[in-house]
Design a protein around this motif. Structure first.
Motif, mmCIF file in Angstrom:
data_model
loop_
_atom_site.group_PDB
_atom_site.id
_atom_site.type_symbol
_atom_site.label_atom_id
_atom_site.label_comp_id
_atom_site.label_asym_id
_atom_site.label_seq_id
_atom_site.Cartn_x
_atom_site.Cartn_y
_atom_site.Cartn_z
ATOM 1 N N ALA A 177 0.832 -1.199 0.000
ATOM 2 C CA ALA A 177 0.000 0.000 0.000
ATOM 3 C C ALA A 177 0.872 1.257 0.000
ATOM 4 N N LYS A 178 1.931 1.254 0.789
ATOM 5 C CA LYS A 178 2.826 2.405 0.814
ATOM 6 C C LYS A 178 3.529 2.572 -0.525
ATOM 7 N N ARG A 180 1.221 4.224 -2.975
ATOM 8 C CA ARG A 180 1.071 5.664 -2.742
ATOM 9 C C ARG A 180 2.256 6.451 -3.277
ATOM 10 N N ARG A 181 3.409 5.815 -3.338
ATOM 11 C CA ARG A 181 4.609 6.499 -3.828
ATOM 12 C C ARG A 181 4.875 6.206 -5.305
#
Length: 299
Positions: free
Chosen positions: A99-100, A103-104
């Motif tokens: 998920a991180k 986002r990036r």
């Protein structure tokens, strides 16, 4: 890099057997707070690895014990042409990592693999140009075997970056007005006895272990995190999560490890809404040390 396992700190939730007590949202939160508070430290460690990889930029990086992605994401940031395989025994941790990464905008460069390295080298990992193992190796039942597996997975000249804890994070001033002075050190002393039983490889001679597995040790370096007050905004939550895990790990025999007044002072610190909550303190610092080794499979 950092995480807490059985109340201690490390950078990633590492891809090995977690013995059942290292799972959970609390650990994931702790890893994320470690990444936030010690952002510059983590970037500096990966920058050191990048210097030693100069002239041989890795195409594929394997992160053993990726946790919630601190190391994986920093490695991909500093090696923009690389892809990564993030390995961990906890699928929930890898979900957070993914998920991180999304986002990036890095999700297209990461593949996650759920695997317990104590059960053997995961099938399908393929060859790696760089293996990253941060604060994970001391959790292995047989770290020598895992190091030999890493050696076999690297091509000639391929690198292993190994980072291990030298000291666990401290947050309170030595003379903090919390019960008797030295509360935090006494908590760490109590935890040290537990770790000696649960993690016999903590503090091992990793340079000798690397050489024994066939590696050529290229560099060794000590990294110190030393953030003075006022520390970053998230430090209070980081300290709370760290001491809370220590409190939980000591819970079964707490009275054997700490005096009654220390237990009362610790509980007052961990009471988020109380007048003595660690979240209310303005004198918190962050002090920790880790050791790093760069090792290569000889050409």
């Amino acid at each position: 890099m950092p995480a807490h396992h059985h109340g201690h700190h490390h950078q990633g939730h590492h891809g090995r057997s977690h013995h059942g007590h290292d799972h959970g949202e609390g650990l994931a939160e702790l890893l994320d707070l470690d990444a936030e508070v010690l952002r510059e430290y983590h970037a500096g460690v990966v920058g050191w690895v990048r210097e030693h990889a100069a002239g041989r930029e890795p195409a594929t990086i394997v992160d053993l014990g990726a946790g919630t992605g601190t190391g994986t994401l920093e490695l991909l940031t500093q090696f923009p042409a690389a892809s990564a395989v993030a390995v961990d025994s906890d699928a929930g941790m890898l979900d957070r990592l993914a998920a991180k990464a999304a986002r990036r905008g890095l999700d297209g460069r990461i593949r996650t693999v759920v695997a317990d390295l104590d059960a053997g080298w995961p099938a399908g990992l393929g060859e790696a140009d760089l293996v990253w193992a941060a604060n994970s190796m001391h959790h292995m039942a047989d770290p020598g075997r895992v190091l030999r597996d890493i050696h076999a997975a690297l091509p000639a000249g391929g690198l292993l970056a190994l980072v291990e804890l030298e000291s666990f994070p401290r947050f309170l001033p030595a003379d903090a007005g919390v019960g008797r002075p030295g509360l935090e050190e006494r908590c760490h002393e109590a935890m040290a006895h537990r770790r000696a039983e649960d993690m016999p490889h903590l503090g091992a001679d990793w340079a000798a272990a690397l050489t024994g597995a066939g590696f050529e040790v290229r560099a060794e370096r000590r990294f110190a995190a030393d953030l003075a007050a006022p520390a970053p905004e998230a430090t209070g939550r980081y300290a709370l999560a760290s001491l809370r895990r220590a409190r939980e790990a000591l819970a079964d025999d707490l009275a054997d490890d700490l005096a009654d007044d220390d237990v009362a002072a610790l509980d007052a610190l961990l009471d988020e809404h109380g007048p003595h909550s660690i979240l209310r303190r303005t004198d918190l610092t962050v002090r920790a040390e880790r050791l790093g080794w760069i090792a290569a499979r000889p050409s």
